[in-house]
Design a protein around this motif. Structure first.
Motif, mmCIF file in Angstrom:
data_model
loop_
_atom_site.group_PDB
_atom_site.id
_atom_site.type_symbol
_atom_site.label_atom_id
_atom_site.label_comp_id
_atom_site.label_asym_id
_atom_site.label_seq_id
_atom_site.Cartn_x
_atom_site.Cartn_y
_atom_site.Cartn_z
ATOM 1 N N ILE A 184 0.843 -1.197 0.000
ATOM 2 C CA ILE A 184 0.000 0.000 0.000
ATOM 3 C C ILE A 184 0.878 1.247 0.000
ATOM 4 O O ILE A 184 0.615 2.217 -0.727
ATOM 5 N N THR A 185 1.949 1.239 0.784
ATOM 6 C CA THR A 185 2.880 2.368 0.824
ATOM 7 C C THR A 185 3.446 2.650 -0.559
ATOM 8 O O THR A 185 3.523 3.809 -0.991
ATOM 9 N N ARG A 186 3.836 1.605 -1.247
ATOM 10 C CA ARG A 186 4.519 1.751 -2.532
ATOM 11 C C ARG A 186 3.574 2.058 -3.693
ATOM 12 O O ARG A 186 4.019 2.539 -4.730
ATOM 13 N N SER A 187 2.295 1.759 -3.532
ATOM 14 C CA SER A 187 1.389 1.850 -4.685
ATOM 15 C C SER A 187 0.232 2.829 -4.530
ATOM 16 O O SER A 187 -0.553 2.996 -5.463
ATOM 17 N N THR A 188 0.107 3.487 -3.387
ATOM 18 C CA THR A 188 -1.059 4.340 -3.149
ATOM 19 C C THR A 188 -0.650 5.790 -2.916
ATOM 20 O O THR A 188 0.157 6.092 -2.036
ATOM 21 N N ASN A 189 -1.215 6.678 -3.713
ATOM 22 C CA ASN A 189 -0.918 8.097 -3.587
ATOM 23 C C ASN A 189 -1.803 8.775 -2.548
ATOM 24 O O ASN A 189 -1.358 9.682 -1.842
ATOM 25 N N ALA A 190 -3.061 8.329 -2.461
ATOM 26 C CA ALA A 190 -3.994 8.977 -1.535
ATOM 27 C C ALA A 190 -5.193 8.078 -1.262
ATOM 28 O O ALA A 190 -5.561 7.240 -2.090
ATOM 29 N N ILE A 191 -5.783 8.262 -0.079
ATOM 30 C CA ILE A 191 -7.041 7.608 0.290
ATOM 31 C C ILE A 191 -7.999 8.714 0.697
ATOM 32 O O ILE A 191 -7.702 9.510 1.591
ATOM 33 N N HIS A 192 -9.148 8.773 0.031
ATOM 34 C CA HIS A 192 -10.119 9.844 0.274
ATOM 35 C C HIS A 192 -11.381 9.264 0.904
ATOM 36 O O HIS A 192 -11.958 8.303 0.389
ATOM 37 N N PHE A 193 -11.819 9.874 1.999
ATOM 38 C CA PHE A 193 -13.035 9.457 2.683
ATOM 39 C C PHE A 193 -14.142 10.486 2.460
ATOM 40 O O PHE A 193 -13.955 11.678 2.725
ATOM 41 N N TYR A 194 -15.268 10.001 1.951
ATOM 42 C CA TYR A 194 -16.455 10.829 1.775
ATOM 43 C C TYR A 194 -17.625 10.144 2.475
ATOM 44 O O TYR A 194 -17.517 8.985 2.900
ATOM 45 N N ASP A 195 -18.717 10.859 2.584
ATOM 46 C CA ASP A 195 -19.931 10.238 3.115
ATOM 47 C C ASP A 195 -20.304 9.061 2.218
ATOM 48 O O ASP A 195 -20.642 9.229 1.042
ATOM 49 N N SER A 196 -20.170 7.846 2.743
ATOM 50 C CA SER A 196 -20.586 6.613 2.077
ATOM 51 C C SER A 196 -19.706 6.202 0.899
ATOM 52 O O SER A 196 -20.117 5.392 0.072
ATOM 53 N N MET A 197 -18.501 6.744 0.811
ATOM 54 C CA MET A 197 -17.610 6.380 -0.287
ATOM 55 C C MET A 197 -16.148 6.530 0.141
ATOM 56 O O MET A 197 -15.782 7.519 0.774
ATOM 57 N N VAL A 198 -15.332 5.523 -0.205
ATOM 58 C CA VAL A 198 -13.886 5.603 0.007
ATOM 59 C C VAL A 198 -13.211 5.425 -1.347
ATOM 60 O O VAL A 198 -13.547 4.500 -2.091
ATOM 61 N N ILE A 199 -12.270 6.314 -1.668
ATOM 62 C CA ILE A 199 -11.598 6.295 -2.968
ATOM 63 C C ILE A 199 -10.096 6.185 -2.770
ATOM 64 O O ILE A 199 -9.503 6.918 -1.975
ATOM 65 N N PHE A 200 -9.503 5.263 -3.510
ATOM 66 C CA PHE A 200 -8.061 5.046 -3.475
ATOM 67 C C PHE A 200 -7.467 5.474 -4.816
ATOM 68 O O PHE A 200 -7.908 5.013 -5.865
ATOM 69 N N GLU A 201 -6.497 6.365 -4.763
ATOM 70 C CA GLU A 201 -5.768 6.766 -5.961
ATOM 71 C C GLU A 201 -4.451 6.000 -6.006
ATOM 72 O O GLU A 201 -3.607 6.141 -5.114
ATOM 73 N N LYS A 202 -4.297 5.205 -7.026
ATOM 74 C CA LYS A 202 -3.097 4.382 -7.119
ATOM 75 C C LYS A 202 -1.990 5.135 -7.845
ATOM 76 O O LYS A 202 -2.240 5.819 -8.836
ATOM 77 N N LEU A 203 -0.769 4.998 -7.347
ATOM 78 C CA LEU A 203 0.381 5.629 -7.976
ATOM 79 C C LEU A 203 1.634 4.946 -7.450
ATOM 80 O O LEU A 203 1.804 4.794 -6.231
#
Length: 242
Positions: A184-203
Motif C-alpha cells: 500500500i505504501t509503494r502503490s497508493t498516492n492517496a485515500i479519500h473518505f467521503y460520506d458513504s464512499m472511500v476512494i483510493f488513488e493508485k500511484l
C-alpha cells in the motif's frame, strides 16, 4: 460536454440508484478519463443502469466488465459490456476474471456492501488496478449498519479496515521497527473518505525525498527538518538492504 449529473437526469434506460452527492465526487476523479481508452471493472449490476450511464459519460472508447451474483444479469450484456456471474466473496472467481480482462483503469465496488464482500474484493482486485488508476468502494455507510456486519468502530468493518491503511501511507516516516513499508505504501498516492464512499488513488511511489532551494538567511536558525531527513535516510537504507 454534459456533466454526469446532466446525463443522469436525462437517463431513461435501465434503473440506476445512487446517493445524490455521488455525482460531484465521481466528476472529481473520473473526468480525466473521458473520451479516452478506458477499462472499467464494476462489481454489482442490479438493473444495469449504471454501465449505461458510464458509456454515455466516458464515450465510445470505454470497455466495461461487470460482475453480479444474479445469473439473470447476464442478459443485460450490450455493446462494450461483458458480464461475469459469480460471488465477489470468492477470491478465486475474482482472480479468474482478472486473468480474462485487461488491467482496469477504474474499479467500482457497488456490490453487496457487506464487510466481507468489500474487504475481499479490495484485497483481490486493488493490486491489479493500473498504477495510475482509481478504486472506488461505494455505500460504505454499511460499515455502520449491523445487518451488513458493521457498527460504530466495529472491528472488521470496511471503514475501520481503511483507516488502518492510512498508516501505510506514512510508513516511510515511521520510527517503529515493527511497522514496515508495504505494498500500500509503494502503490497508493492517496485515500479519500467521503460520506458513504472511500476512494483510493493508485500511484507507484518511491521513498519521499526532502529538497531545498535558495540560500540560508538566518545563520543561527536550526533546520527543524534536519533530524527528520537523517532518520528518513536511515529508513531508506534499511529498506534497500531488505
Amino acid at each position: 460536454m454534459k456533466s454526469l449529473r446532466e446525463i443522469f437526469n436525462e437517463h431513461s434506460g435501465n434503473l440506476i440508484h445512487k446517493l445524490d452527492h455521488y455525482f460531484e465526487i465521481y466528476e472529481r476523479y473520473f473526468e480525466k478519463y473521458r473520451d479516452k481508452e478506458l477499462v472499467i471493472l464494476e462489481i454489482g449490476i442490479s438493473h444495469g443502469g449504471s454501465f449505461q450511464i458510464w458509456k454515455k459519460y466516458f464515450g465510445s472508447k470505454v470497455k466495461i466488465y461487470a460482475v453480479d451474483i444474479n445469473p439473470d444479469c447476464k442478459k443485460l450484456e450490450e455493446e462494450n459490456v461483458t458480464i461475469f456471474i459469480g460471488s465477489q466473496e470468492d477470491k478465486n472467481f475474482l482472480s479468474d476474471i482478472i486473468k480474462q480482462i485487461p488491467a482496469p483503469d477504474l474499479i467500482i465496488d457497488d456490490g453487496g456492501h457487506t464487510m466481507k464482500q468489500q474487504i475481499v474484493t479490495f484485497e483481490a482486485l486493488y493490486q491489479h488496478l493500473k498504477d495510475d488508476g482509481v478504486y472506488v468502494c461505494e455505500d460504505t455507510c454499511t460499515s455502520y449498519w449491523y445487518e451488513y456486519g458493521g457498527g460504530l468502530h466495529r472491528r472488521g468493518s470496511f471503514i475501520e479496515y481503511s483507516k488502518k491503511l492510512i498508516d501505510s501511507l506514512y510508513a516511510w516516516h515511521s520510527e517503529s521497527k515493527k511497522f514496515k513499508v508495504n505494498d500500500i505504501t509503494r502503490s497508493t498516492n492517496a485515500i479519500h473518505f467521503y460520506d458513504s464512499m472511500v476512494i483510493f488513488e493508485k500511484l507507484r511511489r518511491k521513498a519521499p525525498e526532502h529538497v531545498t532551494k535558495g540560500e540560508k538567511t538566518i545563520a543561527h536558525n536550526e533546520d527543524p527538518m534536519a533530524s527528520q531527513r537523517t532518520l528518513l535516510h536511515k529508513i531508506i537504507k534499511k529498506v534497500k538492504s531488505v
